[in-house]
Scaffold this motif. Structure first.
Motif, mmCIF file in Angstrom:
data_model
loop_
_atom_site.group_PDB
_atom_site.id
_atom_site.type_symbol
_atom_site.label_atom_id
_atom_site.label_comp_id
_atom_site.label_asym_id
_atom_site.label_seq_id
_atom_site.Cartn_x
_atom_site.Cartn_y
_atom_site.Cartn_z
ATOM 1 N N ASN A 1 0.839 -1.189 0.000
ATOM 2 C CA ASN A 1 0.000 0.000 0.000
ATOM 3 C C ASN A 1 0.874 1.239 0.000
ATOM 4 O O ASN A 1 1.903 1.273 0.677
ATOM 5 N N SER B 1 1.705 2.689 6.073
ATOM 6 C CA SER B 1 1.061 1.488 5.550
ATOM 7 C C SER B 1 1.311 0.281 6.437
ATOM 8 O O SER B 1 0.584 -0.691 6.362
ATOM 9 N N TYR B 2 2.366 0.312 7.265
ATOM 10 C CA TYR B 2 2.647 -0.778 8.207
ATOM 11 C C TYR B 2 2.663 -2.140 7.537
ATOM 12 O O TYR B 2 2.191 -3.112 8.109
ATOM 13 N N GLY B 3 3.188 -2.197 6.353
ATOM 14 C CA GLY B 3 3.318 -3.492 5.716
ATOM 15 C C GLY B 3 2.047 -4.010 5.085
ATOM 16 O O GLY B 3 1.986 -5.169 4.691
ATOM 17 N N LYS B 4 1.024 -3.160 4.962
ATOM 18 C CA LYS B 4 -0.218 -3.617 4.354
ATOM 19 C C LYS B 4 -0.045 -3.820 2.856
ATOM 20 O O LYS B 4 0.732 -3.124 2.203
ATOM 21 N N LEU B 5 -0.798 -4.781 2.349
ATOM 22 C CA LEU B 5 -0.743 -5.118 0.935
ATOM 23 C C LEU B 5 -2.082 -4.891 0.265
ATOM 24 O O LEU B 5 -3.136 -5.043 0.881
#
Lengths: 117, 114
Positions: free
Chosen positions: B93, B98-102
């Motif tokens: 993202n 985004s903290y590693g969000k996909l």
């Protein structure tokens, strides 16, 4: 190898019950995620956590809550299960941010297929 | 909003055939990943592509990242029944928190018949 385990593979619950789904990872990952997967709707993010006791809502948090008291464990709670929460629930983890592409590589558990009747 | 569109949605082929799955977006991604999910299991990461134009091979699977980093493809040579599953592409993202969000594509369901 990263290992992500989920407490149950299959679960059948009644409408209105409180349901706990647990996820444990053994690789000291900072980030943990809960998704649900439904045919035709793909993977949808429910909640994620980027540190112990830190959590943020994903795209579909209604009807769910989460808990992360320890780094390795991330729990998903269905406060009052409903039939529209029947789904496949997937937990995933990833390294902390700031590591480039590695930060985004997610490792998934085997999933819990929850049926609410 | 970043979107990833996969095509085709369904693919049913005979053992030994070749196939290509596409993952397209109008947005630029810093990297793209491909996962395979077997029935009743969680997705498993196959590969991450990072550089525009990059090609990675994993046995009979060839992954390519578009030059402009907006698209990717997965080519399977001489498909086998063991390749059957759901193939997902995913990209980070955008945004600083985004903290590693996909972002995930909708997936391609591949069935390889013996």
């Amino acid at each position: 190898d990263v290992k992500v385990t989920q407490s149950s593979r299959y679960l059948v619950k009644r409408t209105g019950e409180k349901v706990f789904l647990e996820c444990v990872q053994d690789m000291d990952h900072e980030n943990m995620f809960w998704y649900r997967q439904d045919p035709g709707l793909g993977l949808r993010l429910i909640y994620f956590s980027y540190d112990v006791k830190m959590k943020e809502k994903g795209d579909i948090p209604e009807g769910y809550s989460v808990s992360r008291e320890k780094k390795e464990r991330f729990s998903l709670i269905l406060e009052s299960a409903s039939t529209n929460q029947t789904s496949m629930y997937l937990c995933a983890s990833s390294l902390s941010v700031g590591l480039g592409a590695l930060s985004y590589e997610q490792y998934f558990g085997p999933g819990t297929r929850l049926t609410v009747t | 909003t970043q979107l990833l569109e996969q095509s085709p949605q369904f693919l049913s082929i005979q053992e030994g055939e070749n196939l290509t799955v596409y993952c397209n977006s109008s947005s630029v991604f810093s990297s793209l990943q491909w996962y395979r999910q077997e029935p009743g299991e969680g997705p498993v990461l196959l590969v991450t592509v990072v550089t525009g134009g990059e090609v990675k091979k994993l046995k009979r699977l060839t992954f390519q990242f578009g030059d402009a980093r907006k698209d990717s493809s997965l080519h399977i040579t001489a498909a086998q029944p063991g390749d059957t599953g759901l193939y997902l592409c995913a990209g980070p993202n955008a945004g600083g928190t985004s903290y590693g969000k996909l972002t995930f594509g909708q997936g391609t369901i591949l069935t390889v018949h013996p």
